[in-house]
Design a protein around this motif. Sequence first.
Motif, mmCIF file in Angstrom:
data_model
loop_
_atom_site.group_PDB
_atom_site.id
_atom_site.type_symbol
_atom_site.label_atom_id
_atom_site.label_comp_id
_atom_site.label_asym_id
_atom_site.label_seq_id
_atom_site.Cartn_x
_atom_site.Cartn_y
_atom_site.Cartn_z
ATOM 1 N N GLN A 1 40.609 49.989 26.395
ATOM 2 C CA GLN A 1 39.487 50.005 27.326
ATOM 3 C C GLN A 1 38.158 49.691 26.639
ATOM 4 N N PHE A 2 37.991 50.202 25.410
ATOM 5 C CA PHE A 2 36.740 49.988 24.685
ATOM 6 C C PHE A 2 36.465 48.491 24.488
ATOM 7 N N LYS A 3 37.490 47.774 24.023
ATOM 8 C CA LYS A 3 37.327 46.325 23.806
ATOM 9 C C LYS A 3 37.135 45.601 25.136
ATOM 10 N N HIS A 4 37.866 46.032 26.149
ATOM 11 C CA HIS A 4 37.708 45.412 27.473
ATOM 12 C C HIS A 4 36.272 45.560 27.970
ATOM 13 N N ASP A 5 35.674 46.731 27.711
ATOM 14 C CA ASP A 5 34.281 46.956 28.145
ATOM 15 C C ASP A 5 33.337 45.993 27.420
ATOM 16 N N ILE A 6 33.577 45.791 26.113
ATOM 17 C CA ILE A 6 32.745 44.847 25.349
ATOM 18 C C ILE A 6 32.943 43.439 25.912
ATOM 19 N N LEU A 7 34.196 43.121 26.182
ATOM 20 C CA LEU A 7 34.502 41.797 26.713
ATOM 21 C C LEU A 7 33.814 41.579 28.061
ATOM 22 N N PHE A 8 33.818 42.603 28.890
ATOM 23 C CA PHE A 8 33.173 42.456 30.194
ATOM 24 C C PHE A 8 31.675 42.224 30.017
ATOM 25 N N SER A 9 31.106 42.934 29.076
ATOM 26 C CA SER A 9 29.684 42.750 28.788
ATOM 27 C C SER A 9 29.417 41.322 28.280
ATOM 28 N N ALA A 10 30.305 40.831 27.408
ATOM 29 C CA ALA A 10 30.171 39.452 26.905
ATOM 30 C C ALA A 10 30.285 38.458 28.056
ATOM 31 N N PHE A 11 31.250 38.698 28.930
ATOM 32 C CA PHE A 11 31.455 37.806 30.075
ATOM 33 C C PHE A 11 30.193 37.744 30.933
#
Length: 316
Positions: free
Chosen positions: A188-198
Amino acid sequence: PIDYSSEESSGLSDFEVDEYEAISYMNLKSGNPKKFVNFALEEAQLQTTLTPLPYQEKVRSMKVKDEKTVLHALSYKAPKIRLLRSLTIDGSSSMQVLDFAGIPDPMFDIPIFCANFFTIPSLSIIVLDLNPLYDTRTWQDYKEKYYLNLLPLGQKYAVLLPWGEKITSESLSFFSPIVIWTKYATNQFKHDILFSAFMDYFKAWLELVDQALPETNSLQMLHNKEAQHRYLTWRAEKDPGHPLLKKLVGEDLARDVVRSFLFEGVDSLGTKTFLDYFPQYKCIEDGSINQKRSVIGKSYETRPWNAKGEFIGEMI
Ligand code: BLA
C-alpha cells in the motif's frame, strides 16, 4: 503465482457491457486502477471538455465469464487530445492492471501520457511517463522544450520509486528522462507514492496540453503524425500486456482491442508497417516479424539518465 506467460487463448471471448461507476477517486484505494482513471477524468474535466468516443460503447466493459476478471474500457477525445483512453483489468485480489494513455492531436508535438501498471500480490510492474514523440537522446531541443522544467519532479520520484532493473532495450527510445520504471513487492505504501506520482505527472501533462500552440508548419505536423504512428505501431506489436490480454479475451477480441481501441490510429495515421519502422525485427528466413519482444535483449541495470536529464547509458 498467476501464470501470465503467452499461450494460445483459452477461448473465453464472451463479454458483457457494464455501467461505468463514476465513484470519486478519493473513495478508492490506491491499488485500485479505477482510482487512477477516475482522478484523471475528474482532473481533465476541470480543464477541458471530454467527448466519449463511439468505440467506448462496444468495449466499455468486457467480462471474462469463467473467472472473476472484469475489463473496463473508456475512451474520450478533447480539444488538442486525439485520444484519452483507459483499460483496467480487475482480477479481484489477484491481479490489477491499468493501461492509460493520452495521445495528443498531431497538430501538436506534445508527449504522449503513458501509465501502465501490472500488479499481482507478489509484484507490481510500473511504467509512468510522458513518452516523447522524438527520442530525447538525440533530439536535444525537444528534450529541453518539454522535460527541462519537469526534471525536479522526475528526480523526486526516481528516488521514491527506483529503477526497475534491466529493461527491453528497444523500449528506452520511447521513454523520457523523467520516466518512472519500477518494480516492487506489492504494498500500500508504494501504491500511495505511485498514485501521488500519477497525479503529478498527469497534471504536468495537462499543463503541457494547455500551453501548447498548434504547428504552423505543415511539414512539422506530418512529422508529428509519423512519430505518433511509429509509437502506436511499436506498442500495437510489442506491448508486454498483449499475451495476457489474448489469454483473457481470446485472440480475435484482443487484436481488436489493441488495434482499434488501445492504439487506435495504428491503421489510419500512416501507411508504414512495423518492419518499415523497425527493420531489425525482420526474420531472414521468411521476412516475417520476429516474435521476440526484443532483438537486442534487456539492458540498463540502473537508471540511464542523471539528475540533469543527460543520458548516461550506452547508446545501443
Ligand atoms: C512487463 N511492461 C513490462 C515491462 C515493460 C512494460 C517495460 C518489463 C518487461 C520489458 O522489459 O519489456 C511496459 N514497455 C512498457 C511500456 C512501453 C514499453 C508502457 O516499451 C511503452 C513504450 N502491462 C500492461 C498491460 C498488461 C501488462 C495492459 O500495460 C496486461 C494486460 C502486463 N507487463 C505486463 C506483464 C509484464 C509486463 C505481465 C511482465 C511479463 C513480461 O515481462 O513479459
